[in-house]
Design a protein around this motif. Structure first.
Motif, PDB file in Angstrom:
ATOM      1  N   ALA A 160       0.833  -1.206   0.000  1.00 37.31           N
ATOM      2  CA  ALA A 160       0.000   0.000   0.000  1.00 37.31           C
ATOM      3  C   ALA A 160       0.867   1.255   0.000  1.00 37.31           C
ATOM      4  O   ALA A 160       0.580   2.227  -0.704  1.00 37.31           O
ATOM      5  CB  ALA A 160      -0.929  -0.010   1.213  1.00 37.31           C
ATOM      6  N   GLU A 161       1.961   1.233   0.765  1.00 33.28           N
ATOM      7  CA  GLU A 161       2.881   2.376   0.799  1.00 33.28           C
ATOM      8  C   GLU A 161       3.507   2.611  -0.572  1.00 33.28           C
ATOM      9  O   GLU A 161       3.590   3.749  -1.044  1.00 33.28           O
ATOM     10  CB  GLU A 161       3.970   2.106   1.836  1.00 33.28           C
ATOM     11  N   ASN A 163       2.295   1.625  -3.507  1.00 32.38           N
ATOM     12  CA  ASN A 163       1.246   2.093  -4.416  1.00 32.38           C
ATOM     13  C   ASN A 163       0.957   3.571  -4.202  1.00 32.38           C
ATOM     14  O   ASN A 163       0.697   4.308  -5.153  1.00 32.38           O
ATOM     15  CB  ASN A 163      -0.031   1.270  -4.230  1.00 32.38           C
ATOM     16  N   GLN A 164       0.989   4.010  -2.953  1.00 30.51           N
ATOM     17  CA  GLN A 164       0.761   5.432  -2.674  1.00 30.51           C
ATOM     18  C   GLN A 164       1.888   6.274  -3.269  1.00 30.51           C
ATOM     19  O   GLN A 164       1.636   7.323  -3.862  1.00 30.51           O
ATOM     20  CB  GLN A 164       0.678   5.659  -1.168  1.00 30.51           C
ATOM     21  N   HIS A 169      -3.758   2.769  -7.210  1.00 32.32           N
ATOM     22  CA  HIS A 169      -4.762   2.274  -6.276  1.00 32.32           C
ATOM     23  C   HIS A 169      -4.070   1.445  -5.191  1.00 32.32           C
ATOM     24  O   HIS A 169      -3.178   0.656  -5.488  1.00 32.32           O
ATOM     25  CB  HIS A 169      -5.801   1.430  -7.027  1.00 32.32           C
ATOM     26  N   LEU A 170      -4.480   1.609  -3.944  1.00 33.74           N
ATOM     27  CA  LEU A 170      -3.800   0.961  -2.828  1.00 33.74           C
ATOM     28  C   LEU A 170      -3.870  -0.562  -2.885  1.00 33.74           C
ATOM     29  O   LEU A 170      -3.009  -1.246  -2.345  1.00 33.74           O
ATOM     30  CB  LEU A 170      -4.374   1.455  -1.493  1.00 33.74           C
ATOM     31  N   GLU A 171      -4.889  -1.110  -3.522  1.00 34.83           N
ATOM     32  CA  GLU A 171      -5.041  -2.569  -3.607  1.00 34.83           C
ATOM     33  C   GLU A 171      -4.338  -3.159  -4.830  1.00 34.83           C
ATOM     34  O   GLU A 171      -4.428  -4.358  -5.070  1.00 34.83           O
ATOM     35  CB  GLU A 171      -6.536  -2.935  -3.649  1.00 34.83           C
TER      36      GLU A 171
END
Length: 195
Positions: A160-161, A163-164, A169-171
């Motif tokens: 998630a980090e 992707n951010q 998208h976080l998923e």
């Protein structure tokens, strides 16, 4: 990155503006004073002035240099922000790859313990192994299962980090590659094994 990029572009534009002459001023003025006393009321005085301000010698050059320096500072700040984000992405990706490798190792260990458990159960049935051996394997399997859950939680957090940082998208699923040990670590391991 976007705000730093815009600030850098604004500084470059500002440097160009500071090095130009100010706009000329045009003034038109009419006065109600007659120019000839015999024709009182017919002729009026009209004054047109064009004014251009010239700065002192070298002032425009100094202003341009000052603006270029400010633009260079903003450009370096942009590069620093870009490099910091690249570093953060690399670190997060490396940690994600490490966690994937740790999860793979954990799965292998669980498979081995499962095989050991079946061997020990066979020995226990023929009285060649004690209950203590079975309990040790069960405890180790429970510890590895707890470790697996912890590693999966850390992996999802790191994914998630990452992707951010990548503005996704976080998923979003992020594939990783296997990490090889650095050459110096590999050489040390080889030296230790040869002793």
């Amino acid at each position: 990155i976007l705000s730093s990029s815009l600030a850098s572009q604004a500084s470059e534009y500002d440097a160009d503006i500071k090095s130009t002459l100010p706009d000329p001023a045009l003034m038109i003025e009419g006065r109600g004073i007659p120019m000839d006393l015999s024709r009182f009321g017919e002729t009026r005085e009209l004054m047109i002035m064009l004014e251009q301000m010239f700065p002192p010698a070298g002032a425009l050059k100094r202003l341009k240099q000052k603006g270029e320096f400010a633009a260079d500072v903003k450009a370096e700040m942009l590069r620093a922000v870009q490099n910091d984000i690249k570093r953060q992405v690399k670190v997060a990706y490396y940690q994600l790859s490490y966690l994937d490798a740790a999860l793979a190792t954990n799965r292998e260990h669980l498979q081995l313990l499962d095989q050991f458990e079946s061997i020990v159960m066979s020995k226990y049935i023929v009285a060649k192994a004690g209950q203590q051996d079975i309990f040790q394997i069960k405890i180790e399997m429970a510890r590895l299962e707890t470790e697996r859950l912890s590693l999966e939680e850390k992996r999802s957090t790191k994914a998630a980090e990452l992707n951010q940082l990548l503005n996704q998208h976080l998923e979003n699923k992020i594939p990783t590659i296997a990490i090889e040990a650095p050459a110096s670590t590999h050489k040390i391991a080889m030296l230790d094994s040869s002793l």
